[in-house]
Design an enzyme around this catalytic site. Structure first.
Site, mmCIF file in Angstrom:
data_model
loop_
_atom_site.group_PDB
_atom_site.id
_atom_site.type_symbol
_atom_site.label_atom_id
_atom_site.label_comp_id
_atom_site.label_asym_id
_atom_site.label_seq_id
_atom_site.Cartn_x
_atom_site.Cartn_y
_atom_site.Cartn_z
ATOM 1 N N ARG A 88 14.997 -5.303 12.137
ATOM 2 C CA ARG A 88 15.756 -4.085 12.162
ATOM 3 C C ARG A 88 17.124 -4.373 11.526
ATOM 4 O O ARG A 88 18.088 -3.700 11.893
ATOM 5 C CB ARG A 88 15.945 -3.246 13.626
ATOM 6 C CG ARG A 88 14.587 -3.076 14.101
ATOM 7 C CD ARG A 88 13.690 -1.818 13.413
ATOM 8 N NE ARG A 88 12.562 -1.224 14.317
ATOM 9 C CZ ARG A 88 11.329 -1.938 14.364
ATOM 10 N NH1 ARG A 88 11.286 -2.901 13.417
ATOM 11 N NH2 ARG A 88 10.509 -1.492 15.223
ATOM 12 N N SER A 118 13.872 5.655 17.500
ATOM 13 C CA SER A 118 14.568 4.902 18.647
ATOM 14 C C SER A 118 16.082 4.945 18.708
ATOM 15 O O SER A 118 16.524 4.708 17.689
ATOM 16 C CB SER A 118 14.097 3.475 18.395
ATOM 17 O OG SER A 118 12.732 3.143 18.301
ATOM 18 N N GLU A 178 20.967 1.738 17.263
ATOM 19 C CA GLU A 178 20.071 1.353 16.067
ATOM 20 C C GLU A 178 20.591 2.406 14.898
ATOM 21 O O GLU A 178 20.726 1.749 13.991
ATOM 22 C CB GLU A 178 18.586 1.445 16.301
ATOM 23 C CG GLU A 178 17.679 1.366 15.061
ATOM 24 C CD GLU A 178 16.146 1.363 15.196
ATOM 25 O OE1 GLU A 178 15.747 0.530 16.045
ATOM 26 O OE2 GLU A 178 15.895 2.428 14.671
#
Ligand code: FAD
Ligand code: NAP
Length: 352
Positions: free
Chosen positions: A169, A242, A337
């Protein structure tokens, strides 16, 4: 005077331009469809000393308040096959194309590689930013290169997958958010690459089937069904997927946590372990929690939701308490995130 044909609009609501739907306004907004209009928009902002926010589908940003600068929405379109060579083919896609439609376009054409990434919201141009991933597959496995406007160099460049420095990520783009605007990506797809059915939900889905005959389209359909059962549709319950990354910790930290919490959900690698952030949050009792306009999804504790009429500060306050709880209970730092705007709110809640 507006630069070379672009006409930014003043004082635009961004509530409908992102999947969290919190109230937020952009001082200026413009949509660009090619590199010339992008350059003109960047020059326009530079001339006025304004910060720039590049926006795709708004599914991985937290627009928690007003942005006092120029928001540039990248609308460069087009898909073009090239270098088809028996089993493999290369596909160039404009940054403004929809990601999920691109996945379905490739699987319907008989190519494998993107099927596990079906139904991820957003645009193609944002996919490399956090090296999007799902069900054991990341963009980096099929990405050949990325065409960018490099704001430091003042030119169009092509960055190889290696130069993108992809990680979990993460990428060079996420680490240098002001430098690059993604214009196009090139993917290398194959008709015969192995399908990745390793994740539990996909194993369960195909438990009664002969997997040797599966196509990429079958896997994409399975991913779509599994995701629809578990994850909230932002059109009905606004969210950014998320909220936190799954923390990757050294093996020694994992082992001491496992000794204290035998139920800990984690995926152990050669020299580190990935902890399921959803499990950490759930264990602190937050799953399904709601306080007036914001809350935690009742089927996946990693997803924070906006029930409507909320403010950015409410959501960030909830997220900060969840982060602090996880730190106090497990000694694990959760990292947000999506990118948070404006910077003042990011700092107020100590999100780096
Ligand atoms: P935006 O939110 O518009 O932008 C995200 C970031 O990229 C911002 O920093 C922005 O400035 C930058 N950016 C956007 N376009 C460009 C460009 N052309 N050039 C330079 N910078 C740019 N993510 C996953 O990895 N896996 C998942 O399975 C997943 N599932 C999700 C499920 C739901 C329900 C939701 C709401 C989100 C999910 N996400 C997932 C997160 C998100 O969809 C992805 O990160 C997606 O790639 C974001 O695309 P976007 O166009 O909406 O980006
Ligand atoms: P899940 O399958 O319930 O799994 C929970 C977590 O455990 C996931 O975050 C996943 O990590 C990890 N995991 C599960 N099986 C694994 C395995 N075999 N090996 C390594 N790690 C494993 O997750 P979910 O919420 O239903 O989501 C399904 C997939 O979609 C996941 O890959 C998830 O990342 C992705 N997704 C991402 C977002 C986002 O916004 N980033 C939002 C929704 C869904 P990984 O996350 O590393 O895969």
């Amino acid at each position: 005077m507006n630069g070379r044909g672009i006409e930014p609009t003043a004082d635009v609501s961004m509530q409908g331009l992102n999947t969290l739907r919190l109230p937020a306004r952009a001082a200026w907004f413009v949509r660009v469809t090619d590199v010339d209009s992008l350059q003109a928009a960047l020059d326009w902002a530079d001339e006025r000393g304004l910060p720039v926010l590049v926006l795709g589908g708004g599914s991985n940003v937290i627009l928690a308040g007003d942005f006092d600068g120029l928001v540039i929405r990248v609308g460069i379109t087009g898909r073009c096959w090239s270098a088809a060579n028996g089993d493999t083919a290369e596909l160039e896609v404009g940054a403004g194309e929809n990601w999920h439609e691109t996945v379905m376009y490739t699987v319907k054409a008989g190519y494998r590689g993107l099927e596990n990434l079906a139904l991820i919201p957003g645009t193609v141009g944002a996919a490399p930013i956090q090296n999007i991933g799902a069900y054991g597959v990341e963009l980096s496995t099929t990405l050949l290169d990325v065409e960018v406007w490099d704001r430091d160099a003042g030119e169009v460049r092509r960055l190889s997958a290696e130069a993108c420095e992809f990680d979990y990520r993460d990428s060079v783009f996420k680490r240098h958010p002001e430098r690059y605007v993604i214009l196009r990506i090139r993917l290398r797809l194959s008709r015969t690459a192995p399908l990745n059915l390793g994740y539990r939900d996909l194993q369960d889905y195909f438990a009664d089937e002969d997997v040797t005959d599966l196509t990429a389209e079958d896997v994409a359909s399975a991913v779509i069904k599994v995701r629809c059962q578990k994850l909230p549709d932002p059109d009905f319950l606004p969210n950014v997927g998320s909220f936190f990354k799954n923390p990757v910790v050294p093996l020694s930290q994992y082992e001491s946590l496992k000794a204290r919490f035998p139920e800990l959900v984690a995926y152990v690698g050669a020299d580190s372990a990935k902890l399921a952030a959803g499990w950490l949050i759930d264990t602190c009792g937050w799953k399904g929690y709601r306080e007036s306009h914001v809350g935690v999804h009742n089927r996946q504790a990693l997803v924070l939701v906006h029930h409507g009429n909320g403010q950015g500060a409410e959501l960030l306050s909830l997220a900060a308490r969840i982060r602090d709880d996880v730190r106090d209970r497990f000694g694990v730092a959760l990292e947000v995130e999506p990118r948070i705007f404006p910077v003042a709110l990011r700092e107020e809640f100590h999100f780096g």
